[in-house]
Design an enzyme around this catalytic site. Sequence first.
Site, PDB file in Angstrom:
ATOM      1  N   GLY A 257       0.828  -1.195   0.000  1.00 41.54           N
ATOM      2  CA  GLY A 257       0.000   0.000   0.000  1.00 41.54           C
ATOM      3  C   GLY A 257       0.861   1.243   0.000  1.00 41.54           C
TER       4      GLY A 257
ATOM      5  N   CYS B  54       5.336  -6.126   1.656  1.00 37.82           N
ATOM      6  CA  CYS B  54       5.683  -4.706   1.589  1.00 37.82           C
ATOM      7  C   CYS B  54       5.046  -3.952   2.757  1.00 37.82           C
ATOM      8  CB  CYS B  54       5.281  -4.126   0.231  1.00 37.82           C
ATOM      9  SG  CYS B  54       6.051  -2.520  -0.127  1.00 37.82           S
ATOM     10  N   TYR B  55       4.015  -3.133   2.525  1.00 37.85           N
ATOM     11  CA  TYR B  55       3.347  -2.437   3.630  1.00 37.85           C
ATOM     12  C   TYR B  55       2.822  -3.446   4.649  1.00 37.85           C
ATOM     13  CZ  TYR B  55      -0.073   0.423   6.147  1.00 37.85           C
ATOM     14  OH  TYR B  55      -0.788   1.067   7.130  1.00 37.85           O
TER      15      TYR B  55
ATOM     16  N   HIS C 228       8.122  -7.955  -3.430  1.00 38.79           N
ATOM     17  CA  HIS C 228       6.841  -8.355  -4.019  1.00 38.79           C
ATOM     18  C   HIS C 228       6.980  -9.715  -4.723  1.00 38.79           C
ATOM     19  CE1 HIS C 228       4.502  -4.654  -3.382  1.00 38.79           C
ATOM     20  NE2 HIS C 228       5.679  -4.053  -3.430  1.00 38.79           N
TER      21      HIS C 228
ATOM     22  N   GLU D 116       4.644 -11.468  -5.873  1.00 42.40           N
ATOM     23  CA  GLU D 116       3.571 -11.670  -6.848  1.00 42.40           C
ATOM     24  C   GLU D 116       3.916 -11.188  -8.245  1.00 42.40           C
ATOM     25  OE1 GLU D 116       2.616  -7.594  -4.977  1.00 42.40           O
ATOM     26  OE2 GLU D 116       3.638  -9.473  -4.457  1.00 42.40           O
TER      27      GLU D 116
ATOM     28  N   SER E 260     -24.027 -13.071 -25.482  1.00 39.69           N
ATOM     29  CA  SER E 260     -23.443 -12.120 -26.424  1.00 39.69           C
ATOM     30  C   SER E 260     -22.587 -12.805 -27.477  1.00 39.69           C
ATOM     31  CB  SER E 260     -22.582 -11.102 -25.678  1.00 39.69           C
ATOM     32  OG  SER E 260     -21.406 -11.723 -25.174  1.00 39.69           O
ATOM     33  N   GLY E 261     -22.116 -14.017 -27.180  1.00 40.24           N
ATOM     34  CA  GLY E 261     -21.217 -14.709 -28.093  1.00 40.24           C
ATOM     35  C   GLY E 261     -19.772 -14.648 -27.645  1.00 40.24           C
ATOM     36  N   GLY E 262     -19.455 -13.766 -26.688  1.00 38.23           N
ATOM     37  CA  GLY E 262     -18.110 -13.720 -26.136  1.00 38.23           C
ATOM     38  C   GLY E 262     -17.888 -14.871 -25.171  1.00 38.23           C
ATOM     39  N   VAL E 263     -16.641 -15.060 -24.764  1.00 43.80           N
ATOM     40  CA  VAL E 263     -16.303 -16.216 -23.935  1.00 43.80           C
ATOM     41  C   VAL E 263     -16.980 -16.149 -22.565  1.00 43.80           C
ATOM     42  CG1 VAL E 263     -14.165 -15.172 -23.062  1.00 43.80           C
ATOM     43  CG2 VAL E 263     -14.412 -17.657 -23.076  1.00 43.80           C
ATOM     44  N   ASP E 264     -17.189 -14.952 -22.027  1.00 44.93           N
ATOM     45  CA  ASP E 264     -17.771 -14.830 -20.682  1.00 44.93           C
ATOM     46  C   ASP E 264     -19.215 -15.318 -20.658  1.00 44.93           C
ATOM     47  OD1 ASP E 264     -15.338 -13.647 -20.161  1.00 44.93           O
ATOM     48  OD2 ASP E 264     -16.128 -11.607 -20.262  1.00 44.93           O
ATOM     49  N   SER E 265     -20.056 -14.736 -21.498  1.00 45.30           N
ATOM     50  CA  SER E 265     -21.459 -15.136 -21.492  1.00 45.30           C
ATOM     51  C   SER E 265     -21.628 -16.553 -22.028  1.00 45.30           C
ATOM     52  CB  SER E 265     -22.304 -14.155 -22.312  1.00 45.30           C
ATOM     53  OG  SER E 265     -21.976 -14.213 -23.678  1.00 45.30           O
TER      54      SER E 265
ATOM     55  N   LYS F 214     -10.338 -13.567 -16.320  1.00 44.95           N
ATOM     56  CA  LYS F 214     -10.559 -14.009 -17.690  1.00 44.95           C
ATOM     57  C   LYS F 214      -9.854 -15.322 -18.023  1.00 44.95           C
ATOM     58  CE  LYS F 214     -12.196 -11.891 -20.794  1.00 44.95           C
ATOM     59  NZ  LYS F 214     -13.545 -11.850 -21.414  1.00 44.95           N
TER      60      LYS F 214
END
Length: 509
Positions: free
Chosen positions: A54, A81-82, A168, A170, A222-227, A365
């Site tokens: 932070g 870190c913080y 860090h 990560e 919608s046709g995208g990978v999410d929906s 994603k």
Amino acid sequence: MREQVLVLDFGAQYAQLIARRVRECKVYSEIVPYDIPPDEILRRGAKALIFSGGPSSVYQEGAPRPHPDIFRLGLPILGICYGHQLIAREMGGRVEATGVREYGKTDLEVVGGSVLFEELPLKQTVWMSHGDSVVEAPPGFRVTARTAASPVAAMEDVQRKMYGVQFHPEVVHTPLGMEVLKNFLYSAADLLPSWTMVSIIEQAVEEVRETVGENKIICGLSGGVDSATAAVLVHKAVGDQLTCVFVDHGLLRKGEAEQVEDTFRRHFHMNLIHVKAQDRFLARLKGVTDPEAKRKAIGEEFIRVFEEVARELKDTHYLVQGTLYPDIIESGTRDAARIKSHHNVGGLPEDMDFTLVEPLRNLFKDEVRAVGEELGLPEEIVWRQPFPGPGLAIRIIGEVTAEKLEILREADAIVVEEVKRAGLYRQLWQSFAILPDIKTVGVMGDERTYAYPIVVRAVTSEDAMTADWARLPYDVLERISNRVINEVRGVNRVVLDISSKPPATIEWE
């Protein structure tokens, strides 16, 4: 209840990245406010805590601090870190602004035995980003690593299960950072790598069945990978109780509507209603130029279409959406400012008649793509580059018209075709065209033209939280430029966006 690690967010730019890295170790993680009450931690069944970095100094007035009883829960804690400095200060150590800052790659020396550095080299490179330093470890803690400027670059108290690192782990700039995280998760916290695609699917299916019961449910497809992934997941859970509603708002990419129809009606044999609503959405967007107003108008119109379909189906009060974790974060939470409203989060009307079912709400994603592959979605959908719900409307700057949509749709198709031709499609997070609300002077066929420019936007990213502009080869850019100018009527200039996120966003609106 799944085993999970809670990442307490102290305002870090890397909080989301910490959660992602923990998940890559096959342990589920979520980001929570730094002052989360201890009873909420217990209610969630957390098995370990990570304190993020932070921007604050632990000794400044008003610096963020967790609830003091958190340290009495007996859960393993890793401070980064913080978070490392916070543990040191709270437990009786000493943190100071030494006047020597460490930013960037730094040589780390491991000293003595350590849980976090078990079986790792005694000398390694880490990524530092701090001004304050822990200069004296608290009583009961053992110093396990140091650098030239940080005498306590890492420390641990195995008995009280508290660990801290100034660097860090990560970020990719700490080459062995994932090994440090695994040592914390597997050795210090005694967690198992059980967060797998199979477990994600099984739990999501169970939760959907429990929520929906015998009721009917519709999915905004919608046709995208999410929906698409959300639809297949819910179909796996409730079968024919699900009806997918594909709202063709006229804001889609070239050929997208036909692919959606083919995939879900023929490949997965789902109940699919195809609503052709371009005129309706264009009428709603007439005269609208503000990006937030566009998003909200489109989000509300989506819901109104769904409500009309639901009334025809009768007794349908559940709506599936492919909302992801980054959508939630960017649309604004208590600890994250709203960057822009996603049509399926901040753009939803308050008076809608649906209970939302969002099986992907806690996924990034890359996790969604892995789930989609596991469920058998076609590769061309799983690996289709992200496309915003408001579609081309937010890639047209200014008012959206049928003419502008046709120009942008054709230009965008050329950008994607040439990126695929060059073998770069899977390497890029997104590559697309933008149509600005300006015209420029040009010369074509010895005559003056006054036409639109097209902006080419291509970025690399891991999760869309940050992104870097892609260094496309000149020959690819040349082909895109030549084809767009020659093949798309109304365009006489092609330019390249070389902005990263931050300070820019990936989309222009």
